[in-house]
Design a protein around this motif. Structure first.
Motif, PDB file in Angstrom:
ATOM      1  N   GLU A  62      39.444  27.694  75.464  1.00  0.00           N
ATOM      2  CA  GLU A  62      40.386  26.829  74.756  1.00  0.00           C
ATOM      3  C   GLU A  62      39.680  26.044  73.650  1.00  0.00           C
ATOM      4  N   PHE A  63      38.465  25.597  73.928  1.00  0.00           N
ATOM      5  CA  PHE A  63      37.671  24.850  72.946  1.00  0.00           C
ATOM      6  C   PHE A  63      37.464  25.689  71.679  1.00  0.00           C
ATOM      7  N   TYR A  64      37.163  26.981  71.865  1.00  0.00           N
ATOM      8  CA  TYR A  64      36.915  27.854  70.710  1.00  0.00           C
ATOM      9  C   TYR A  64      38.204  28.446  70.134  1.00  0.00           C
ATOM     10  N   GLU A  80      31.771  27.528  63.264  1.00  0.00           N
ATOM     11  CA  GLU A  80      32.823  26.643  62.762  1.00  0.00           C
ATOM     12  C   GLU A  80      32.444  26.107  61.388  1.00  0.00           C
ATOM     13  N   GLU A  81      31.213  25.635  61.260  1.00  0.00           N
ATOM     14  CA  GLU A  81      30.789  25.049  59.985  1.00  0.00           C
ATOM     15  C   GLU A  81      30.851  26.066  58.843  1.00  0.00           C
ATOM     16  N   ALA A 122      32.862  20.691  62.548  1.00  0.00           N
ATOM     17  CA  ALA A 122      33.717  19.492  62.606  1.00  0.00           C
ATOM     18  C   ALA A 122      34.056  19.118  64.043  1.00  0.00           C
ATOM     19  N   GLU A 123      34.326  20.126  64.881  1.00  0.00           N
ATOM     20  CA  GLU A 123      34.659  19.862  66.283  1.00  0.00           C
ATOM     21  C   GLU A 123      33.472  20.114  67.207  1.00  0.00           C
ATOM     22  N   LEU A 155      31.718  15.882  74.580  1.00  0.00           N
ATOM     23  CA  LEU A 155      31.440  16.492  73.276  1.00  0.00           C
ATOM     24  C   LEU A 155      32.726  16.523  72.431  1.00  0.00           C
ATOM     25  N   ARG A 156      33.847  16.797  73.106  1.00  0.00           N
ATOM     26  CA  ARG A 156      35.115  16.960  72.381  1.00  0.00           C
ATOM     27  C   ARG A 156      35.782  15.633  72.046  1.00  0.00           C
ATOM     28  N   THR A 157      35.548  14.630  72.858  1.00  0.00           N
ATOM     29  CA  THR A 157      36.308  13.384  72.691  1.00  0.00           C
ATOM     30  C   THR A 157      35.487  12.229  72.131  1.00  0.00           C
TER      31      THR A 157
END
Lengths: 395, 78
Positions: free
Chosen positions: A97-99, A225-226, A218-219, A289-291
């Motif tokens: 879900e993260f990716y 991602e970058e 960014a996340e 890491l996400r929040t």
């Protein structure tokens, strides 16, 4: 010649490192993510991979404590047998879900993730093209497989393009393997160019984000991602043992077939699964890491500051600021002396001697952490200034 | 007597590490020349680009000297 005779050369090489052998450093006690006791002295840890400083995170520690009490100390078996608990499956779903990908697989270590993903992917008649500076685990994984193994020049899409062209139609059965952010020099793969090359030849791309998960993007999803290639990269592998501060590894992919990797991956099958506490800590760290974007912001603030201040001193660093910060030295003896000098000043870093460092040189590798305090950064700069000046190694 | 191919390989190798005066195509690259694994990889990539070929690392398992490398390269360019 006995079986054990070869160790005489190993012992000789080890003795050559002197009394303070960097390969035998013992951290006697931890005071915090960035402070330990070494040789009885308080020492700033500037040579760990604790990028986000998560090893003492209160929520992660508490999650681990609860899992230890509720699920026991270990699983005692393979993921394929008795070693899959609900938490392992939940972590895989959270990673996918993260990716934004359909599936993920959790392995017992980052090393096992690289071996396991490559073993699942590469069969006889396939080809794998590996960046020449890639981590040893990627080389080991490729050598484990029956596929033909080729290397291309580090971070050089032209060198990759030439080799894929030489493969002709076989390029469609080729896997290109790179790291996102390289763990010795801290340099970044030109992923947009590499992805364009592999697409042109119909090959697949695997990116190891061991040093970039939670560090860039960014996340915090790493270099894929970058660089804006999340819809082009085929497989992402990573480790929990650096930015997440635990143990284990993963492979996540936009291809649903990754869910079948366990059936074709001996490094997945024939080892025990991560302990319940490890998985619980990892899930808590991934949530952080996400929040908590302030962790990554603090890491980069520290990395930029250290790079700026050491550059002003004339220390020979990598070109761009990075949480992986190499300090280049001209001679092997200088690197060993600098490592010992820094330890005497209360700063622990990593020592890389030929052939471990790319380009055949010697270097110290510093790793910056979000948990480094301003005072600790001041002391790191002061220690480097003193030690490098004594060696005549300031530019 | 070195073949033209062996001489070309020696030239490429000399760009990676200094060759001793008594170097020959039979000199062991690992034992006598003490080449590091990274230097061997660099040598292979130089050879690939010079001859526009690609060499599977598994083919190099038995290669210990320039003469044996010349056999591998000869097959690849044939």
């Amino acid at each position: 010649m006995s079986l054990l005779a070869k160790f005489a050369a190993v012992e000789e090489a080890r003795r050559g490192l002197g009394e303070a052998d960097p390969t035998r450093t013992v951290i006697e006690r931890l005071e915090s993510p960035t402070l330990g006791i070494i040789n009885g002295a308080h020492t700033i840890l500037a040579g760990t991979n604790n990028y986000l400083g998560m090893t003492f995170d209160a929520e992660a520690v508490e999650a681990g404590r609860q899992a230890l009490a509720q699920a026991g100390t270990g699983t005692t078996g393979s993921r394929m047998a008795n070693g899959t608990y609900a938490a392992h499956v939940a972590l895989e779903a959270e990673l996918a879900e993260f990716y934004g990908y359909p599936a993920a697989v959790v392995f017992s270590t980052g090393y096992a993730a690289n071996l396991g993903a490559l073993a699942a992917l590469l069969g006889s008649g396939d080809a794998v093209l590996l960046d020449a500076d890639a981590h040893a685990s990627l080389f080991d994984g490729c050598r484990l497989c029956p596929a033909d193994l080729y290397t291309f020049r580090h971070n050089d899409p032209v060198s990759l393009d030439k080799r894929l062209s030489r493969l002709g139609a076989r390029a469609r059965n080729a896997l290109v393997v790179v790291e996102g952010l390289y763990g010795v020099l801290g340099d970044r793969a030109p992923l947009a160019d590499i992805a364009a090359v592999k697409d042109r030849h119909g090959a697949c791309l695997l990116v190891d984000e061991a040093h970039s998960l939670g560090v860039v993007g960014a996340e915090g999803r790493g270099m894929v991602e970058e660089a804006g290639v999340m819809d082009q990269v085929d497989f992402v592998v990573g480790t929990f043992s650096k930015s997440l501060g635990t143990m284990g590894g993963f492979c996540v992919s936009r291809h649903q077939e990754v869910a079948l990797f366990p059936y074709a991956s001996r490094p997945y099958m024939f080892t025990a699964s991560p302990s319940p506490a490890t998985i619980a800590c990892t899930r808590a760290a991934l949530r952080a890491l996400r929040t908590r974007p302030e962790l990554k912001e603090r890491l980069w603030r520290n990395a930029n500051r250290l790079h700026r201040e050491l550059s002003l001193l004339g220390v020979d660093l990598g070109d761009a600021p990075s949480p992986v910060m190499p300090v280049r030295l001209r001679k092997r003896e200088d690197a060993v002396a600098a490592w010992n000098g820094l330890l005497a000043e209360g700063v622990y870093v990593n020592l890389f001697l030929p052939p471990a460092a790319p380009g055949g040189g010697s270097l110290l590798r510093m790793s910056v952490s979000a948990a480094h305090t301003d005072d600790q950064l001041d002391r790191i700069v002061a220690a480097l200034a003193k030690v490098m000046k004594a060696l005549g190694a300031l530019g | 007597m070195d073949s033209p191919l062996e001489l070309e390989l020696r030239e490429l190798l000399a760009g990676i590490t200094p060759l001793p005066p008594d170097f020959s195509s039979d000199t062991d690259l690992l034992d006598a020349l003490a080449l590091e694994s990274t230097q061997i990889m660099e040598f292979v990539m130089e050879v690939e680009d010079r001859f526009d070929i690609i060499i599977d690392q598994r083919q190099l398992a038995e290669v210990r000297n320039v003469a044996q490398m010349a056999v591998v390269v000869g097959k690849a360019v044939a």
